[in-house]
Design a protein around this motif. Sequence first.
Motif, PDB file in Angstrom:
ATOM      1  N   ALA A   1      -3.857   8.935   5.682  1.00  0.00           N
ATOM      2  CA  ALA A   1      -2.525   8.541   6.123  1.00  0.00           C
ATOM      3  C   ALA A   1      -2.462   8.313   7.629  1.00  0.00           C
ATOM      4  O   ALA A   1      -1.761   7.410   8.097  1.00  0.00           O
ATOM      5  CB  ALA A   1      -1.515   9.613   5.715  1.00  0.00           C
TER       6      ALA A   1
ATOM      7  N   LYS B   1      -1.074   4.829   9.186  1.00  0.00           N
ATOM      8  CA  LYS B   1       0.065   4.720  10.097  1.00  0.00           C
ATOM      9  C   LYS B   1      -0.241   3.807  11.279  1.00  0.00           C
ATOM     10  O   LYS B   1       0.661   3.155  11.825  1.00  0.00           O
ATOM     11  CB  LYS B   1       0.454   6.112  10.613  1.00  0.00           C
ATOM     12  CG  LYS B   1       1.044   7.025   9.561  1.00  0.00           C
ATOM     13  CD  LYS B   1       1.317   8.405  10.142  1.00  0.00           C
ATOM     14  CE  LYS B   1       1.762   9.388   9.073  1.00  0.00           C
ATOM     15  NZ  LYS B   1       2.008  10.736   9.628  1.00  0.00           N
TER      16      LYS B   1
ATOM     17  N   TRP C   1      -0.642  -0.166   9.531  1.00  0.00           N
ATOM     18  CA  TRP C   1       0.506  -0.865   8.963  1.00  0.00           C
ATOM     19  C   TRP C   1       1.297  -1.688   9.978  1.00  0.00           C
ATOM     20  O   TRP C   1       1.620  -2.858   9.712  1.00  0.00           O
ATOM     21  CB  TRP C   1       1.423   0.115   8.243  1.00  0.00           C
ATOM     22  CG  TRP C   1       1.170   0.163   6.767  1.00  0.00           C
ATOM     23  CD1 TRP C   1       0.634   1.181   6.046  1.00  0.00           C
ATOM     24  CD2 TRP C   1       1.431  -0.889   5.828  1.00  0.00           C
ATOM     25  NE1 TRP C   1       0.536   0.844   4.718  1.00  0.00           N
ATOM     26  CE2 TRP C   1       1.028  -0.416   4.551  1.00  0.00           C
ATOM     27  CE3 TRP C   1       1.958  -2.166   5.925  1.00  0.00           C
ATOM     28  CZ2 TRP C   1       1.143  -1.198   3.401  1.00  0.00           C
ATOM     29  CZ3 TRP C   1       2.080  -2.947   4.781  1.00  0.00           C
ATOM     30  CH2 TRP C   1       1.672  -2.465   3.545  1.00  0.00           C
TER      31      TRP C   1
ATOM     32  N   TRP D   1       6.690   3.858   9.299  1.00  0.00           N
ATOM     33  CA  TRP D   1       5.604   4.401   8.490  1.00  0.00           C
ATOM     34  C   TRP D   1       5.269   5.853   8.820  1.00  0.00           C
ATOM     35  O   TRP D   1       4.243   6.366   8.406  1.00  0.00           O
ATOM     36  CB  TRP D   1       4.360   3.519   8.651  1.00  0.00           C
ATOM     37  CG  TRP D   1       4.552   2.179   8.016  1.00  0.00           C
ATOM     38  CD1 TRP D   1       4.455   1.879   6.685  1.00  0.00           C
ATOM     39  CD2 TRP D   1       4.899   0.951   8.667  1.00  0.00           C
ATOM     40  NE1 TRP D   1       4.720   0.537   6.471  1.00  0.00           N
ATOM     41  CE2 TRP D   1       4.990  -0.051   7.663  1.00  0.00           C
ATOM     42  CE3 TRP D   1       5.136   0.592   9.994  1.00  0.00           C
ATOM     43  CZ2 TRP D   1       5.308  -1.381   7.960  1.00  0.00           C
ATOM     44  CZ3 TRP D   1       5.465  -0.735  10.285  1.00  0.00           C
ATOM     45  CH2 TRP D   1       5.554  -1.702   9.272  1.00  0.00           C
TER      46      TRP D   1
ATOM     47  N   LEU E   1       4.277   8.431   5.875  1.00  0.00           N
ATOM     48  CA  LEU E   1       3.067   8.357   5.059  1.00  0.00           C
ATOM     49  C   LEU E   1       2.329   9.690   5.105  1.00  0.00           C
ATOM     50  O   LEU E   1       2.217  10.327   6.156  1.00  0.00           O
ATOM     51  CB  LEU E   1       2.156   7.234   5.554  1.00  0.00           C
ATOM     52  CG  LEU E   1       2.707   5.805   5.439  1.00  0.00           C
ATOM     53  CD1 LEU E   1       1.689   4.796   5.946  1.00  0.00           C
ATOM     54  CD2 LEU E   1       3.116   5.484   4.009  1.00  0.00           C
TER      55      LEU E   1
ATOM     56  N   TYR F   1      -4.675   4.898   0.441  1.00  0.00           N
ATOM     57  CA  TYR F   1      -4.585   3.761   1.344  1.00  0.00           C
ATOM     58  C   TYR F   1      -5.916   3.013   1.364  1.00  0.00           C
ATOM     59  O   TYR F   1      -6.977   3.605   1.591  1.00  0.00           O
ATOM     60  CB  TYR F   1      -4.213   4.227   2.756  1.00  0.00           C
ATOM     61  CG  TYR F   1      -3.069   5.206   2.749  1.00  0.00           C
ATOM     62  CD1 TYR F   1      -1.749   4.779   2.662  1.00  0.00           C
ATOM     63  CD2 TYR F   1      -3.309   6.585   2.787  1.00  0.00           C
ATOM     64  CE1 TYR F   1      -0.701   5.683   2.616  1.00  0.00           C
ATOM     65  CE2 TYR F   1      -2.268   7.496   2.744  1.00  0.00           C
ATOM     66  CZ  TYR F   1      -0.969   7.042   2.654  1.00  0.00           C
ATOM     67  OH  TYR F   1       0.058   7.949   2.614  1.00  0.00           O
TER      68      TYR F   1
ATOM     69  N   ASN G   1      -1.014   0.420  -0.143  1.00  0.00           N
ATOM     70  CA  ASN G   1      -0.686   1.789  -0.536  1.00  0.00           C
ATOM     71  C   ASN G   1      -0.631   1.835  -2.055  1.00  0.00           C
ATOM     72  O   ASN G   1       0.069   1.019  -2.675  1.00  0.00           O
ATOM     73  CB  ASN G   1       0.683   2.217   0.000  1.00  0.00           C
ATOM     74  CG  ASN G   1       0.764   2.204   1.511  1.00  0.00           C
ATOM     75  OD1 ASN G   1      -0.236   2.039   2.192  1.00  0.00           O
ATOM     76  ND2 ASN G   1       1.967   2.379   2.031  1.00  0.00           N
TER      77      ASN G   1
END
Length: 431
Positions: free
Chosen positions: A185, A189, A192, A214, A217, A230, A245
Amino acid sequence: MVTEVRPPRDDEMAAYYRALPFANGLPNWEPEDAAWHGGPEPWPPQRTPASEEQLKNWAATDIKDEAFHPIATFVDGRCVGASAAISFEVTVPGGRTGRMAGVTATGVIATHRRRGYLRQMMQAMFEAALERGEPLAMLSASEGSIYGRFGFSPATYRTRWELARHEATLLSAEADLGSLELVDAAQAKKVWPRVHAEVRAHRVGELKPLPGRWDGLSDAADGTNGPLRYLTHRDQHGNVDGIANFRLPWSPTTDHAGMLVVEALEAANPVAYRALWGLLIDFDLTKAVVAAGRPLDEPLRWMLTNPRAMRITRQTDNLWARLLDVPRALMQRSYQTSGELRFTISDDQMCPANNGTWHLTAGKSLSTCVPTDETADLTITISALSSLYFGGMSARHLAYAGHITSHTDDAIGQLARMLWTDCEPHNSFGF
Protein backbone atom coordinates in the motif's frame (compact mmCIF):
# COMPACT_ATOMS: atom_id res chain seq x y z
CA MET A 1 -41.09 30.61 12.28
CA VAL A 2 -37.72 31.96 11.12
CA THR A 3 -35.97 30.18 8.24
CA GLU A 4 -32.34 30.80 7.30
CA VAL A 5 -30.37 29.22 4.46
CA ARG A 6 -26.68 29.90 5.04
CA PRO A 7 -23.30 28.26 5.70
CA PRO A 8 -23.14 26.76 9.21
CA ARG A 9 -20.84 28.35 11.76
CA ASP A 10 -17.99 26.29 13.18
CA ASP A 11 -19.96 25.61 16.37
CA GLU A 12 -22.94 24.40 14.29
CA MET A 13 -21.08 21.73 12.32
CA ALA A 14 -22.17 18.83 14.55
CA ALA A 15 -25.81 19.83 14.05
CA TYR A 16 -25.10 20.19 10.33
CA TYR A 17 -23.88 16.58 10.06
CA ARG A 18 -26.85 15.28 12.05
CA ALA A 19 -29.15 16.56 9.29
CA LEU A 20 -27.42 14.25 6.80
CA PRO A 21 -28.72 10.67 6.41
CA PHE A 22 -25.32 8.94 6.43
CA ALA A 23 -24.40 10.49 9.79
CA ASN A 24 -27.52 8.98 11.34
CA GLY A 25 -27.17 5.49 9.90
CA LEU A 26 -30.17 6.15 7.63
CA PRO A 27 -30.39 5.17 3.94
CA ASN A 28 -28.47 7.70 1.89
CA TRP A 29 -28.77 6.02 -1.51
CA GLU A 30 -31.26 3.90 -3.41
CA PRO A 31 -30.46 0.31 -2.29
CA GLU A 32 -29.49 -1.48 -5.48
CA ASP A 33 -26.90 -3.62 -7.21
CA ALA A 34 -24.75 -0.61 -7.94
CA ALA A 35 -22.40 -0.45 -10.93
CA TRP A 36 -19.58 0.90 -8.76
CA HIS A 37 -19.78 -2.00 -6.29
CA GLY A 38 -18.04 -5.25 -7.18
CA GLY A 39 -19.65 -7.54 -4.62
CA PRO A 40 -22.82 -9.60 -5.12
CA GLU A 41 -24.77 -7.94 -2.29
CA PRO A 42 -26.76 -4.68 -2.70
CA TRP A 43 -24.98 -1.38 -2.15
CA PRO A 44 -24.69 0.62 0.08
CA PRO A 45 -24.08 -1.43 3.23
CA GLN A 46 -25.76 -0.53 6.49
CA ARG A 47 -24.07 2.22 8.47
CA THR A 48 -24.08 2.97 12.18
CA PRO A 49 -24.81 6.50 13.47
CA ALA A 50 -21.73 8.66 13.85
CA SER A 51 -20.36 9.16 17.34
CA GLU A 52 -19.76 12.55 18.88
CA GLU A 53 -16.03 11.98 18.38
CA GLN A 54 -16.55 11.30 14.67
CA LEU A 55 -18.65 14.44 14.28
CA LYS A 56 -15.93 16.45 16.00
CA ASN A 57 -13.23 14.98 13.73
CA TRP A 58 -15.27 15.60 10.58
CA ALA A 59 -15.81 19.20 11.60
CA ALA A 60 -12.11 19.76 12.34
CA THR A 61 -11.19 18.43 8.89
CA ASP A 62 -13.89 20.22 6.89
CA ILE A 63 -13.44 23.59 8.56
CA LYS A 64 -9.82 23.66 7.40
CA ASP A 65 -10.66 22.53 3.84
CA GLU A 66 -10.83 25.55 1.52
CA ALA A 67 -12.48 23.44 -1.19
CA PHE A 68 -15.40 22.46 1.05
CA HIS A 69 -18.39 24.83 1.02
CA PRO A 70 -21.24 23.68 3.33
CA ILE A 71 -24.76 25.11 3.28
CA ALA A 72 -27.59 24.47 5.73
CA THR A 73 -31.22 25.30 6.44
CA PHE A 74 -32.07 26.48 9.94
CA VAL A 75 -35.65 26.74 11.18
CA ASP A 76 -35.95 28.66 14.44
CA GLY A 77 -32.25 27.97 15.01
CA ARG A 78 -32.47 24.22 14.42
CA CYS A 79 -30.56 22.68 11.50
CA VAL A 80 -33.10 20.74 9.40
CA GLY A 81 -31.28 20.47 6.08
CA ALA A 82 -27.71 20.28 4.86
CA SER A 83 -25.64 20.03 1.71
CA ALA A 84 -22.22 21.07 0.43
CA ALA A 85 -20.31 21.91 -2.72
CA ILE A 86 -16.70 20.89 -3.22
CA SER A 87 -14.52 22.88 -5.62
CA PHE A 88 -13.07 20.50 -8.20
CA GLU A 89 -11.24 20.65 -11.49
CA VAL A 90 -12.64 18.43 -14.24
CA THR A 91 -11.27 17.54 -17.66
CA VAL A 92 -13.53 18.94 -20.39
CA PRO A 93 -13.48 18.10 -24.12
CA GLY A 94 -10.20 19.04 -25.70
CA GLY A 95 -8.12 18.07 -22.66
CA ARG A 96 -8.67 21.39 -20.95
CA THR A 97 -9.41 21.73 -17.24
CA GLY A 98 -12.62 23.37 -16.12
CA ARG A 99 -13.72 24.54 -12.70
CA MET A 100 -16.65 22.68 -11.19
CA ALA A 101 -18.78 22.66 -8.04
CA GLY A 102 -19.33 19.09 -6.87
CA VAL A 103 -22.60 18.91 -4.91
CA THR A 104 -22.45 16.24 -2.21
CA ALA A 105 -23.83 15.09 1.17
CA THR A 106 -27.38 16.38 0.80
CA GLY A 107 -30.37 15.80 3.06
CA VAL A 108 -33.44 17.29 4.72
CA ILE A 109 -34.72 15.63 7.90
CA ALA A 110 -37.91 13.61 7.45
CA THR A 111 -40.15 16.01 9.42
CA HIS A 112 -39.25 18.98 7.20
CA ARG A 113 -39.42 17.56 3.68
CA ARG A 114 -41.60 18.96 0.86
CA ARG A 115 -41.14 22.56 2.02
CA GLY A 116 -38.70 23.77 -0.64
CA TYR A 117 -35.61 23.71 1.59
CA LEU A 118 -33.55 21.60 -0.82
CA ARG A 119 -34.28 24.03 -3.66
CA GLN A 120 -33.25 26.97 -1.50
CA MET A 121 -29.97 25.28 -0.56
CA MET A 122 -29.32 24.36 -4.19
CA GLN A 123 -30.01 27.96 -5.25
CA ALA A 124 -27.56 29.23 -2.63
CA MET A 125 -24.88 26.78 -3.78
CA PHE A 126 -25.38 27.77 -7.43
CA GLU A 127 -24.98 31.44 -6.61
CA ALA A 128 -21.90 30.81 -4.47
CA ALA A 129 -20.33 28.66 -7.20
CA LEU A 130 -20.84 31.43 -9.75
CA GLU A 131 -19.17 33.89 -7.37
CA ARG A 132 -16.19 31.51 -7.14
CA GLY A 133 -15.99 31.36 -10.95
CA GLU A 134 -17.30 27.79 -11.28
CA PRO A 135 -19.58 27.66 -14.37
CA LEU A 136 -20.53 24.02 -13.90
CA ALA A 137 -22.03 21.89 -11.12
CA MET A 138 -22.05 18.10 -10.92
CA LEU A 139 -23.33 15.44 -8.53
CA SER A 140 -24.03 11.75 -8.13
CA ALA A 141 -27.80 11.42 -7.83
CA SER A 142 -28.76 9.25 -4.85
CA GLU A 143 -32.32 9.11 -6.19
CA GLY A 144 -32.98 9.52 -9.89
CA SER A 145 -36.19 11.54 -9.62
CA ILE A 146 -34.88 14.41 -7.49
CA TYR A 147 -32.22 16.44 -9.25
CA GLY A 148 -33.67 16.88 -12.72
CA ARG A 149 -35.91 19.63 -11.39
CA PHE A 150 -32.80 21.66 -10.57
CA GLY A 151 -31.43 21.36 -14.11
CA PHE A 152 -29.11 18.38 -13.58
CA SER A 153 -29.02 15.56 -16.11
CA PRO A 154 -26.83 12.44 -16.55
CA ALA A 155 -23.50 13.15 -18.21
CA THR A 156 -21.31 10.10 -17.42
CA TYR A 157 -22.04 6.42 -16.88
CA ARG A 158 -20.44 3.46 -15.12
CA THR A 159 -20.67 -0.26 -15.69
CA ARG A 160 -19.91 -3.42 -13.73
CA TRP A 161 -18.87 -6.39 -15.82
CA GLU A 162 -17.95 -10.04 -15.25
CA LEU A 163 -15.63 -12.31 -17.16
CA ALA A 164 -15.36 -16.09 -16.70
CA ARG A 165 -11.68 -17.02 -16.53
CA HIS A 166 -11.99 -19.97 -18.94
CA GLU A 167 -13.43 -17.57 -21.57
CA ALA A 168 -10.79 -14.89 -21.08
CA THR A 169 -8.20 -15.20 -23.84
CA LEU A 170 -6.37 -12.18 -25.18
CA LEU A 171 -5.63 -11.70 -28.86
CA SER A 172 -1.96 -11.97 -29.73
CA ALA A 173 0.08 -8.77 -29.63
CA GLU A 174 3.68 -7.62 -29.62
CA ALA A 175 5.73 -8.67 -26.61
CA ASP A 176 5.61 -6.35 -23.60
CA LEU A 177 9.10 -5.01 -22.90
CA GLY A 178 8.02 -3.79 -19.48
CA SER A 179 7.28 -5.69 -16.27
CA LEU A 180 4.56 -6.30 -13.69
CA GLU A 181 5.09 -6.09 -9.94
CA LEU A 182 2.92 -6.67 -6.86
CA VAL A 183 3.53 -3.82 -4.40
CA ASP A 184 2.35 -2.83 -0.93
CA ALA A 185 0.00 0.00 0.00
CA ALA A 186 2.83 2.43 0.76
CA GLN A 187 4.13 2.09 -2.79
CA ALA A 188 0.61 2.22 -4.26
CA LYS A 189 0.00 5.55 -2.52
CA LYS A 190 2.99 6.99 -4.38
CA VAL A 191 2.06 5.51 -7.75
CA TRP A 192 -1.64 6.33 -7.93
CA PRO A 193 -1.37 10.15 -8.11
CA ARG A 194 1.19 9.98 -10.93
CA VAL A 195 -0.73 7.50 -13.06
CA HIS A 196 -4.06 9.18 -12.46
CA ALA A 197 -2.70 12.60 -13.43
CA GLU A 198 -1.47 11.23 -16.76
CA VAL A 199 -4.80 9.50 -17.45
CA ARG A 200 -6.87 12.50 -16.36
CA ALA A 201 -5.19 14.79 -18.86
CA HIS A 202 -6.81 12.89 -21.71
CA ARG A 203 -10.06 11.59 -20.19
CA VAL A 204 -13.11 13.81 -20.57
CA GLY A 205 -15.15 13.91 -17.35
CA GLU A 206 -12.30 12.87 -15.05
CA LEU A 207 -11.79 14.78 -11.81
CA LYS A 208 -8.60 16.12 -10.30
CA PRO A 209 -8.46 14.36 -6.92
CA LEU A 210 -8.42 16.34 -3.73
CA PRO A 211 -5.40 15.97 -1.41
CA GLY A 212 -5.41 12.67 0.48
CA ARG A 213 -7.41 10.78 -2.13
CA TRP A 214 -5.35 7.57 -1.71
CA ASP A 215 -4.29 7.96 1.93
CA GLY A 216 -6.72 5.23 3.00
CA LEU A 217 -5.04 2.44 1.02
CA SER A 218 -3.98 -0.35 3.37
CA ASP A 219 -2.50 -3.83 3.45
CA ALA A 220 -4.82 -4.86 6.30
CA ALA A 221 -7.62 -7.35 5.78
CA ASP A 222 -11.15 -6.00 5.38
CA GLY A 223 -13.31 -8.64 7.06
CA THR A 224 -14.06 -11.58 4.77
CA ASN A 225 -13.10 -9.46 1.77
CA GLY A 226 -9.43 -9.96 2.54
CA PRO A 227 -6.77 -7.30 2.00
CA LEU A 228 -6.63 -5.00 -1.00
CA ARG A 229 -3.73 -5.88 -3.29
CA TYR A 230 -1.84 -3.69 -5.74
CA LEU A 231 -0.40 -4.55 -9.15
CA THR A 232 1.81 -2.10 -11.04
CA HIS A 233 3.30 -2.03 -14.51
CA ARG A 234 6.64 -0.48 -15.46
CA ASP A 235 7.63 0.35 -19.00
CA GLN A 236 10.94 -0.74 -20.52
CA HIS A 237 12.63 2.28 -18.94
CA GLY A 238 11.43 1.43 -15.44
CA ASN A 239 8.73 4.09 -15.21
CA VAL A 240 5.43 3.06 -13.60
CA ASP A 241 2.65 3.59 -16.16
CA GLY A 242 -0.22 1.54 -14.76
CA ILE A 243 -1.71 0.29 -11.50
CA ALA A 244 -4.63 -1.85 -10.33
CA ASN A 245 -6.26 -2.41 -6.95
CA PHE A 246 -7.86 -5.83 -6.56
CA ARG A 247 -8.98 -8.26 -3.89
CA LEU A 248 -9.87 -11.94 -3.59
CA PRO A 249 -12.90 -12.01 -1.27
CA TRP A 250 -13.97 -15.15 0.52
CA SER A 251 -17.51 -16.38 -0.15
CA PRO A 252 -19.64 -18.72 1.98
CA THR A 253 -21.25 -20.09 -1.20
CA THR A 254 -19.76 -21.69 -4.28
CA ASP A 255 -21.69 -19.28 -6.50
CA HIS A 256 -19.29 -16.44 -5.75
CA ALA A 257 -16.20 -18.35 -4.68
CA GLY A 258 -13.05 -17.88 -6.71
CA MET A 259 -13.94 -14.33 -7.67
CA LEU A 260 -11.26 -11.69 -8.27
CA VAL A 261 -12.67 -8.19 -7.82
CA VAL A 262 -10.89 -5.30 -9.54
CA GLU A 263 -11.73 -2.15 -7.61
CA ALA A 264 -9.66 0.27 -9.71
CA LEU A 265 -7.35 0.07 -12.70
CA GLU A 266 -5.69 2.87 -14.65
CA ALA A 267 -3.04 2.75 -17.34
CA ALA A 268 -1.32 5.54 -19.22
CA ASN A 269 -0.99 3.55 -22.46
CA PRO A 270 -2.38 0.44 -24.19
CA VAL A 271 0.67 -1.70 -23.39
CA ALA A 272 0.32 -1.20 -19.63
CA TYR A 273 -3.45 -1.60 -19.83
CA ARG A 274 -3.19 -4.93 -21.65
CA ALA A 275 -0.49 -6.23 -19.33
CA LEU A 276 -2.46 -5.45 -16.16
CA TRP A 277 -5.64 -7.06 -17.44
CA GLY A 278 -3.70 -9.98 -18.89
CA LEU A 279 -2.57 -11.05 -15.42
CA LEU A 280 -5.83 -10.24 -13.62
CA ILE A 281 -8.07 -12.23 -15.97
CA ASP A 282 -5.82 -15.27 -15.65
CA PHE A 283 -5.02 -15.24 -11.94
CA ASP A 284 -4.32 -18.66 -10.42
CA LEU A 285 -7.10 -20.38 -8.45
CA THR A 286 -9.84 -18.02 -9.59
CA LYS A 287 -12.98 -18.63 -11.65
CA ALA A 288 -14.20 -15.17 -12.55
CA VAL A 289 -13.15 -11.54 -12.72
CA VAL A 290 -15.48 -8.74 -11.67
CA ALA A 291 -14.73 -5.09 -12.40
CA ALA A 292 -16.92 -2.26 -11.12
CA GLY A 293 -17.06 1.44 -11.89
CA ARG A 294 -15.69 0.90 -15.39
CA PRO A 295 -16.25 3.03 -18.53
CA LEU A 296 -19.05 2.23 -20.94
CA ASP A 297 -16.50 1.73 -23.72
CA GLU A 298 -14.00 -0.54 -21.93
CA PRO A 299 -11.22 -1.27 -24.47
CA LEU A 300 -10.53 -4.72 -22.98
CA ARG A 301 -13.55 -6.11 -24.82
CA TRP A 302 -11.77 -5.60 -28.14
CA MET A 303 -8.60 -7.32 -26.91
CA LEU A 304 -10.46 -10.61 -26.27
CA THR A 305 -10.71 -13.46 -28.75
CA ASN A 306 -14.37 -13.65 -27.71
CA PRO A 307 -15.78 -10.15 -27.07
CA ARG A 308 -19.01 -11.70 -25.73
CA ALA A 309 -17.08 -13.10 -22.80
CA MET A 310 -17.28 -9.69 -21.10
CA ARG A 311 -20.82 -9.42 -19.76
CA ILE A 312 -22.12 -6.15 -18.36
CA THR A 313 -24.10 -7.05 -15.26
CA ARG A 314 -24.91 -3.57 -13.96
CA GLN A 315 -24.99 -0.11 -15.50
CA THR A 316 -26.03 3.24 -14.11
CA ASP A 317 -25.56 6.94 -14.56
CA ASN A 318 -22.69 8.35 -12.57
CA LEU A 319 -22.19 12.12 -12.58
CA TRP A 320 -25.04 14.47 -13.46
CA ALA A 321 -24.05 17.85 -14.92
CA ARG A 322 -25.63 21.28 -14.63
CA LEU A 323 -24.39 24.36 -16.52
CA LEU A 324 -24.52 27.41 -14.26
CA ASP A 325 -22.95 29.87 -16.71
CA VAL A 326 -23.73 28.66 -20.24
CA PRO A 327 -21.42 30.92 -22.29
CA ARG A 328 -18.46 30.51 -19.97
CA ALA A 329 -18.89 26.74 -19.78
CA LEU A 330 -19.16 26.38 -23.55
CA MET A 331 -16.09 28.53 -24.11
CA GLN A 332 -13.91 26.58 -21.66
CA ARG A 333 -14.19 23.37 -23.73
CA SER A 334 -13.03 22.79 -27.31
CA TYR A 335 -14.81 21.24 -30.28
CA GLN A 336 -13.64 18.52 -32.67
CA THR A 337 -15.89 19.89 -35.41
CA SER A 338 -15.86 23.62 -36.08
CA GLY A 339 -19.12 25.36 -36.78
CA GLU A 340 -21.77 27.83 -35.72
CA LEU A 341 -25.07 27.34 -33.94
CA ARG A 342 -27.72 29.62 -32.54
CA PHE A 343 -29.78 28.20 -29.70
CA THR A 344 -32.39 29.42 -27.26
CA ILE A 345 -32.76 28.51 -23.57
CA SER A 346 -35.98 29.62 -21.88
CA ASP A 347 -36.53 27.23 -18.96
CA ASP A 348 -33.73 28.06 -16.51
CA GLN A 349 -35.47 29.36 -13.42
CA MET A 350 -32.48 29.02 -11.07
CA CYS A 351 -29.82 30.66 -13.25
CA PRO A 352 -31.92 33.12 -15.28
CA ALA A 353 -28.87 34.71 -16.93
CA ASN A 354 -28.71 31.56 -19.07
CA ASN A 355 -32.08 32.33 -20.67
CA GLY A 356 -32.01 33.91 -24.10
CA THR A 357 -30.63 33.17 -27.55
CA TRP A 358 -26.92 32.44 -27.87
CA HIS A 359 -24.59 32.35 -30.86
CA LEU A 360 -21.95 29.65 -30.44
CA THR A 361 -18.98 29.80 -32.79
CA ALA A 362 -16.83 26.76 -32.12
CA GLY A 363 -13.33 25.75 -33.12
CA LYS A 364 -10.66 23.37 -31.87
CA SER A 365 -8.59 26.13 -30.29
CA LEU A 366 -10.95 29.08 -29.87
CA SER A 367 -14.69 29.43 -29.39
CA THR A 368 -17.13 32.20 -28.54
CA CYS A 369 -20.66 32.18 -27.14
CA VAL A 370 -22.45 35.52 -27.10
CA PRO A 371 -26.04 36.77 -26.89
CA THR A 372 -27.73 37.35 -30.24
CA ASP A 373 -30.97 38.73 -31.68
CA GLU A 374 -30.73 36.35 -34.63
CA THR A 375 -33.27 33.60 -35.18
CA ALA A 376 -32.36 30.43 -33.27
CA ASP A 377 -31.55 27.16 -35.04
CA LEU A 378 -32.98 25.23 -32.10
CA THR A 379 -34.43 25.54 -28.61
CA ILE A 380 -32.89 23.38 -25.89
CA THR A 381 -33.56 22.83 -22.19
CA ILE A 382 -30.81 23.59 -19.70
CA SER A 383 -30.77 19.96 -18.57
CA ALA A 384 -30.31 18.68 -22.14
CA LEU A 385 -27.44 21.07 -22.84
CA SER A 386 -25.86 20.02 -19.53
CA SER A 387 -26.11 16.35 -20.51
CA LEU A 388 -24.52 17.02 -23.89
CA TYR A 389 -21.71 19.15 -22.48
CA PHE A 390 -19.16 16.34 -22.04
CA GLY A 391 -20.02 14.79 -25.40
CA GLY A 392 -21.30 11.43 -24.28
CA MET A 393 -25.04 11.78 -24.88
CA SER A 394 -27.09 11.68 -28.08
CA ALA A 395 -28.56 14.97 -29.27
CA ARG A 396 -31.01 13.06 -31.46
CA HIS A 397 -32.26 10.97 -28.53
CA LEU A 398 -32.78 14.10 -26.43
CA ALA A 399 -34.62 15.74 -29.33
CA TYR A 400 -36.78 12.64 -29.74
CA ALA A 401 -37.64 12.87 -26.04
CA GLY A 402 -38.73 16.50 -26.43
CA HIS A 403 -35.77 18.26 -24.77
CA ILE A 404 -34.60 19.89 -28.02
CA THR A 405 -36.76 21.50 -30.71
CA SER A 406 -35.17 22.06 -34.11
CA HIS A 407 -36.06 25.16 -36.15
CA THR A 408 -33.86 24.34 -39.17
CA ASP A 409 -33.28 21.14 -41.12
CA ASP A 410 -29.84 20.16 -39.80
CA ALA A 411 -29.75 21.89 -36.42
CA ILE A 412 -29.76 18.65 -34.39
CA GLY A 413 -27.03 17.15 -36.58
CA GLN A 414 -24.91 20.27 -36.24
CA LEU A 415 -25.33 20.24 -32.45
CA ALA A 416 -24.38 16.56 -32.31
CA ARG A 417 -21.29 17.02 -34.48
CA MET A 418 -20.03 20.02 -32.52
CA LEU A 419 -20.44 18.59 -29.02
CA TRP A 420 -19.45 14.97 -29.75
CA THR A 421 -16.30 13.42 -28.24
CA ASP A 422 -14.70 10.16 -29.40
CA CYS A 423 -14.30 8.28 -26.11
CA GLU A 424 -17.21 8.16 -23.69
CA PRO A 425 -16.75 10.65 -20.82
CA HIS A 426 -15.88 8.87 -17.60
CA ASN A 427 -14.82 9.62 -14.05
CA SER A 428 -13.19 6.94 -11.97
CA PHE A 429 -14.25 8.15 -8.53
CA GLY A 430 -17.06 10.11 -6.94
CA PHE A 431 -17.30 12.61 -4.13
